[in-house]
Design a protein around this motif. Structure first.
Motif, PDB file in Angstrom:
ATOM      1  N   UNK A 109       5.269  -2.934   4.487  1.00 46.24           N
ATOM      2  CA  UNK A 109       4.169  -3.151   3.534  1.00 46.24           C
ATOM      3  C   UNK A 109       3.432  -1.867   3.155  1.00 46.24           C
ATOM      4  N   UNK A 110       3.516  -0.868   4.014  1.00 46.59           N
ATOM      5  CA  UNK A 110       2.827   0.407   3.748  1.00 46.59           C
ATOM      6  C   UNK A 110       3.853   1.526   3.714  1.00 46.59           C
ATOM      7  N   UNK A 111       3.822   2.327   2.670  1.00 42.11           N
ATOM      8  CA  UNK A 111       4.755   3.441   2.512  1.00 42.11           C
ATOM      9  C   UNK A 111       3.994   4.756   2.467  1.00 42.11           C
ATOM     10  N   UNK A 112       4.403   5.695   3.324  1.00 45.37           N
ATOM     11  CA  UNK A 112       3.893   7.062   3.270  1.00 45.37           C
ATOM     12  C   UNK A 112       4.913   7.893   2.500  1.00 45.37           C
ATOM     13  N   UNK A 113       4.615   8.206   1.256  1.00 49.37           N
ATOM     14  CA  UNK A 113       5.582   8.852   0.365  1.00 49.37           C
ATOM     15  C   UNK A 113       5.768  10.329   0.691  1.00 49.37           C
ATOM     16  N   UNK A 114       4.708  10.996   1.165  1.00 48.33           N
ATOM     17  CA  UNK A 114       4.739  12.447   1.302  1.00 48.33           C
ATOM     18  C   UNK A 114       4.358  13.091  -0.016  1.00 48.33           C
TER      19      UNK A 114
ATOM     20  N   UNK B 102       0.862  -1.187   0.000  1.00 47.41           N
ATOM     21  CA  UNK B 102       0.000   0.000   0.000  1.00 47.41           C
ATOM     22  C   UNK B 102       0.892   1.227   0.000  1.00 47.41           C
ATOM     23  N   UNK B 103       0.690   2.095  -0.984  1.00 49.72           N
ATOM     24  CA  UNK B 103       1.471   3.332  -1.099  1.00 49.72           C
ATOM     25  C   UNK B 103       0.512   4.521  -0.991  1.00 49.72           C
ATOM     26  N   UNK B 104       0.799   5.403  -0.044  1.00 49.04           N
ATOM     27  CA  UNK B 104      -0.039   6.590   0.174  1.00 49.04           C
ATOM     28  C   UNK B 104       0.802   7.822  -0.121  1.00 49.04           C
TER      29      UNK B 104
END
Length: 364
Positions: free
Chosen positions: A245-250, A221-223
């Protein structure tokens, strides 16, 4: 012959849907008008602007208002500054974007005696506004020459106190520079993508929790986005043991990279004005799951045809639809093909022509 001078009025040109629309429209309308963007508070400019566009800051960086007296003085000062700038730059027409700039635009336009267009960008029933601003909006919006909204639902709301003949529905344009970056040759990865501010409205918390509950061993999951909930989401991801598993890209200047390589898009807003990110994801051919929130998603998605709609704030429904698309590549492909229909209505040429017609009608 001197070209008409128009001015947009907006709180900032940092990342955001309304800001992106102002930048996109300005870059196109500059071929027909002299365009100035009046920005309420000094802040970084995130979007690329045509060098012919003039950006003018009305005040210093934003500072919280702690008292009614301070608030009143701030509003008076900003209104006077806007009036002064309209006169200095010989502006022929002002366009407000978002509630507070709309109020300023109406007041300033009447003092300078020029036409005024205002534009709401979020469903008004869900804006956290004081009784004073609520009453002020009901009193001043009818005075504007035109009110631009993005959906019929929002138009119906305002038609209760604004002359329906003044209200027009104009969709948000796709950013031409983003359109150019769509690349169907990019190899898709097992990525669920979400794009938006990290805040209560966008409700990424539900998406994070839903992702934790589904069988998605080889998916991520990429946010993409930033906001006040970032630290909370980091803690939540850590609690769920999903750091890998989850990336907060900014925020990013290359959102097309993520649209190109993602395999599906999840949109979890509690409310919207018009969902720009959902429009962009559909343009890139992503099969989308979206909450049927007020307003916008149901006007874009025909459920089970070119996307999937779920009830707002229904985590179980989100889990079910995520699992369905993850486990069914044929369905993802079918929906992806269907998303390409009717995308021309978001073309900046078509949207800009509608704005030009309204502006020219008021100036002639």
């Amino acid at each position: 012959m001197q070209r008409p001078r128009i001015a947009f009025l907006i709180p900032s040109l940092e990342t955001g849907g309304a800001e992106r629309v102002v930048a996109t429209l300005s870059n196109h309308l500059i071929d027909f008008f002299d365009v100035t963007i009046l920005v309420l508070y000094k802040s970084p400019i995130f979007f690329d602007l045509d060098p012919r566009i003039q950006v003018v800051f009305c005040g210093d960086s934003y500072k919280p208002i702690y008292s009614l007296k301070h608030s009143f003085k701030t509003h008076i000062r900003l209104t006077r500054k806007i009036v002064s700038l309209l006169k200095t730059h010989n502006i022929d027409l002002i366009i407000g974007f978002m509630t507070t700039p709309n109020i300023y635009a109406v007041l300033a336009s009447r003092l300078v005696k020029i036409p005024c267009i205002i534009s709401e960008r979020v469903h008004p029933e869900y804006i956290d506004t004081s009784k004073f601003w609520f009453k002020l909006r009901r009193r001043l919006y009818p005075i504007a020459d035109n009110l631009i909204v993005q959906t019929q639902d929002i138009a119906d709301y305002f038609s209760k106190f604004v002359n329906p003949k003044k209200i027009q529905i104009i969709l948000n344009p796709l950013n031409p520079s983003l359109v150019e970056k769509r690349d169907q040759q990019v190899l898709k990865e097992n990525i669920i993508l979400n794009v938006g501010r990290l805040d209560y409205q966008k409700n990424q918390e539900m998406l994070i929790k839903a992702f934790a509950n589904i069988n998605a061993d080889n998916w991520k999951l990429v946010i993409v986005g930033d906001g006040q909930e970032k630290e909370h989401y980091k803690s939540l991801i850590n609690e769920l043991n999903l750091n890998g598993k989850i990336t907060l890209v900014g925020n990013t200047n290359n959102i097309a990279e993520y649209y190109n390589k993602a395999s599906l898009f999840a949109f979890t807003s509690r409310y919207e004005g018009f969902p720009n990110a959902l429009t962009e994801a559909m343009f890139f051919g992503l099969p989308c799951i979206a909450t049927d929130c007020p307003s916008g998603p149901s006007e874009l998605i025909d459920d089970s045809v070119n996307g999937l709609l779920i009830p707002s704030e229904d985590q179980l429904a989100l889990e079910e639809k995520l699992q369905l698309l993850i486990s069914n590549p044929e369905l993802r492909s079918k929906i992806s093909i269907a998303t390409e229909n009717n995308i021309d209505k978001f073309n900046v040429e078509n949207v800009s022509q509608q704005w030009q017609k309204i502006i020219n009608n008021l100036l002639n």
